[in-house]
Design a protein around this motif. Structure first.
Motif, short mmCIF file in Angstrom:
data_model
loop_
_atom_site.label_atom_id
_atom_site.label_comp_id
_atom_site.label_asym_id
_atom_site.label_seq_id
_atom_site.Cartn_x
_atom_site.Cartn_y
_atom_site.Cartn_z
N SER A 73 0.49 -1.51 0.17
CA SER A 73 -0.22 -0.40 -0.12
C SER A 73 1.02 1.37 -0.21
O SER A 73 2.29 1.51 0.28
N GLY A 74 -0.25 2.06 -0.16
CA GLY A 74 0.87 3.57 -0.02
C GLY A 74 1.52 3.91 1.38
O GLY A 74 2.50 4.60 2.13
N THR A 75 0.31 3.62 1.81
CA THR A 75 1.01 3.75 3.04
C THR A 75 1.48 3.60 3.87
O THR A 75 2.93 3.61 4.48
N LEU B 118 5.01 4.63 2.75
CA LEU B 118 5.92 5.53 3.72
C LEU B 118 6.22 5.58 5.03
O LEU B 118 7.39 5.61 5.66
N THR C 227 -3.94 15.93 4.23
CA THR C 227 -3.86 15.50 3.59
C THR C 227 -5.13 13.84 3.84
O THR C 227 -5.83 14.41 4.72
N PHE C 228 -4.88 13.26 3.14
CA PHE C 228 -5.44 11.58 4.05
C PHE C 228 -5.00 11.67 5.03
O PHE C 228 -3.67 11.10 4.52
N ALA D 126 -3.92 9.19 5.89
CA ALA D 126 -2.44 8.03 5.51
C ALA D 126 -1.18 8.23 5.99
O ALA D 126 0.15 8.00 6.61
N THR D 127 -1.12 9.81 5.99
CA THR D 127 0.56 10.87 5.75
C THR D 127 0.50 10.70 7.25
O THR D 127 2.15 10.46 7.31
N VAL E 262 3.45 16.61 0.99
CA VAL E 262 1.66 15.56 -0.27
C VAL E 262 1.85 16.54 -1.26
O VAL E 262 1.72 17.67 -1.51
N ASP F 181 5.07 12.50 -0.68
CA ASP F 181 3.80 11.54 -1.01
C ASP F 181 3.14 12.00 -1.87
O ASP F 181 3.13 12.83 -2.24
N ALA G 186 0.98 9.48 -3.46
CA ALA G 186 0.18 8.50 -3.93
C ALA G 186 -0.85 9.45 -5.08
O ALA G 186 -1.82 8.99 -5.55
N GLN G 187 -0.98 10.82 -5.18
CA GLN G 187 -2.10 11.60 -6.19
C GLN G 187 -1.37 12.09 -7.35
O GLN G 187 -2.13 12.59 -8.00
N ILE H 200 -4.29 2.29 -4.95
CA ILE H 200 -5.85 1.73 -4.60
C ILE H 200 -6.53 2.32 -6.15
O ILE H 200 -5.78 3.76 -6.73
N LYS I 153 -6.44 6.05 -7.29
CA LYS I 153 -5.31 6.48 -7.80
C LYS I 153 -5.43 7.05 -9.54
O LYS I 153 -6.12 5.88 -10.22
N GLY J 159 -2.06 -1.82 -2.93
CA GLY J 159 -1.03 -1.68 -3.41
C GLY J 159 -0.31 -0.57 -3.66
O GLY J 159 -0.92 0.14 -3.50
N TYR K 122 -10.31 17.05 1.66
CA TYR K 122 -10.87 16.39 3.21
C TYR K 122 -11.79 17.16 4.29
O TYR K 122 -11.13 18.52 4.48
C1 LIG Z 1 -4.03 7.02 -1.02
C2 LIG Z 1 -3.42 8.32 -0.45
C3 LIG Z 1 -2.66 7.45 0.84
C4 LIG Z 1 -2.51 6.14 1.22
O1 LIG Z 1 -2.13 5.49 0.34
P1 LIG Z 1 -2.81 3.30 0.13
O2 LIG Z 1 -2.50 2.69 -0.81
O3 LIG Z 1 -4.41 3.95 0.55
O4 LIG Z 1 -2.36 3.67 2.45
C5 LIG Z 1 -1.31 8.41 1.28
N1 LIG Z 1 -1.46 9.65 1.34
C6 LIG Z 1 -1.89 10.01 0.12
C7 LIG Z 1 -1.94 11.84 -0.03
C8 LIG Z 1 -3.07 9.91 -0.51
O5 LIG Z 1 -4.39 10.28 -0.92
#
Ligand SMILES: *Cc1c(COP(=O)(O)O)cnc(C)c1O
Length: 381
Positions: free
Chosen positions: A62-64, A67, A88-89, A91-92, A134, A160, A162-163, A186, A189, A197, A312
């Motif tokens: 995962s993206g989490t 990080l 941010t999401f 997870a950051t 991010v 970060d 992810a986006q 995911i 994205k 992933g 968000y």
């Molecule tokens: C989606 C996202 C994540 C986490 O990614 P996952 O694959 O869902 O764990 C982290 N940071 C940002 C900014 C995101 O948009």
């Protein structure tokens, strides 16, 4: 409930467009008997590194985890501070906490909603170890300014991304001014698989090796060199991502076209439209507008069969679930972050969104605006 006129995502459309290739790729994995840490992962990692113009990539769960594993691999943990934003999401910040470090939130630049480099300096203490910018909504943070601060204070920079896979700055590529780039696959994205992933992309081969070890229980070959995690990108998803990566740039172009269409269709309304920094290549993971009457507009669009979402609506420092105390602190005021959370609305945005659908959204927003102006006019009389 009927089918919406304009959906928020185009996942199934994208699958249908690539159905033959994707079905074939999955079928090959199923027949191969190799499902984890096999040849498809290796191949995808090479393709992703090549796409990013960086030396290595490591596929993860995962993206989490991307990080978390970068923080752990760099030795950032208990007692250390990591500067990031609260806009941010979740997870950051969660990743910083999972690594055992303390998240330090600074405010955003209200134009781009990305971290404001001017505020980073003031947040630095002797315990600061890293900055996690991010690239929110698909636009790079101001990496040049952050790089200067990081170099002056010997800090790690972890992107970060992810986006924003495929985004660029005016004079920098992603990964050029950082220790590592973390991304997520995911489905929401810009490059998404059919489950979880993520990946780390980096020019630092030592870091890549350390993360390869951590993702597999601390093991590279047979023995375990340390404790680790179970965080591998499986073969099915690696194979799917290989198919999709070839289309990423063309998808980014389509997103940019739709964004242009929104821009010209919504100019002159009361909405604040996305700000793109001169020379930056924004890949519009999301097309986010701002208005004081966000909830009202979202409900109106819904009544017209148009799905809009909020990214968000609650900043991380205002979430009930964030562990305060040693795990997080705020530097300065987060007024822009809080204002943005109350005002943002994400309009439908994906490569498969048609020009006609985009016009439908634009027209609906314009008629909402007109009805509001009429209401305001009669109230004034
Ligand atoms: C989606 C996202 C994540 C986490 O990614 P996952 O694959 O869902 O764990 C982290 N940071 C940002 C900014 C995101 O948009």
């Amino acid at each position: 409930m009927g089918v919406s006129q304009v959906e928020f995502y185009g996942h199934v459309r994208q699958y249908h467009n690539l159905k033959n290739e994707i079905d074939q790729a999955i079928h090959e994995v199923l027949e191969s008997g190799s499902y984890v840490q096999g040849p498809r992962l290796k191949q995808f990692e090479q393709e992703l590194a090549h796409y990013a113009n960086l030396k290595e990539s490591v596929g993860l769960n995962s993206g989490t985890d991307a990080l978390v594993l970068v923080l752990v691999a760099l030795g950032v943990g208990p007692g250390d501070e990591v500067i990031t934003t609260s806009n941010t999401f979740f997870a950051t910040a969660e990743a910083i906490w999972l690594a055992g470090a303390t998240a330090v939130f600074v405010d955003i630049d209200p134009d781009t909603c990305n971290i404001d480099p001017k505020l980073v300096k003031a947040a630095i203490t002797p315990r600061t170890k890293a900055i996690i910018p991010v690239h929110l909504y698909g636009q790079s943070a101001e990496m040049r300014a952050l790089d200067k601060i990081a170099k002056a204070h010997s800090l790690y920079v972890i992107e970060d991304c992810a986006q924003a896979l495929g985004a660029r700055g005016d004079d920098f590529e992603f990964g050029e001014l950082s220790n590592a780039v973390c991304t997520s696959f995911i489905i929401q994205k810009n490059l998404g698989c059919f489950g979880d992933g993520g990946a780390v992309i980096t020019n630092d081969s030592g870091l890549a090796t350390e993360i390869r070890k951590l993702r597999n229980h601390g093991s590279l070959e047979r023995s375990h060199h340390s404790m680790g995690y179970n965080s591998r990108l499986d073969e099915i998803h690696a194979a799917v991502l290989s198919v999709k990566l070839k289309h990423l740039d063309e998808w980014s172009e389509l997103r940019r076209e739709r964004a242009k269409q929104y821009d010209s269709g919504l100019v002159g309304t009361s909405l604040k439209l996305p700000t793109v920094r001169p020379g930056f290549r924004h890949v519009f993971h999301l097309y986010v507008v701002e208005t004081e009457d966000r909830d009202q507009l979202q409900a109106y669009l819904k009544s017209e069969g148009i799905i809009a979402q909020t990214h968000y609506p609650i900043a991380i420092h205002q979430q009930e679930g964030y562990p305060w105390g040693r795990s997080a602190r705020i530097s300065g005021s987060l007024e822009h972050t809080e204002r943005s959370a109350a005002r943002v609305l994400s309009l439908p945005m994906y490569p498969e969104l048609t020009a006609e659908e985009t016009d439908t959204v634009i027209e609906a927003i314009r008629s909402w605006e007109k009805s509001r102006n009429v209401a305001a006019g009669s109230a004034a009389r």
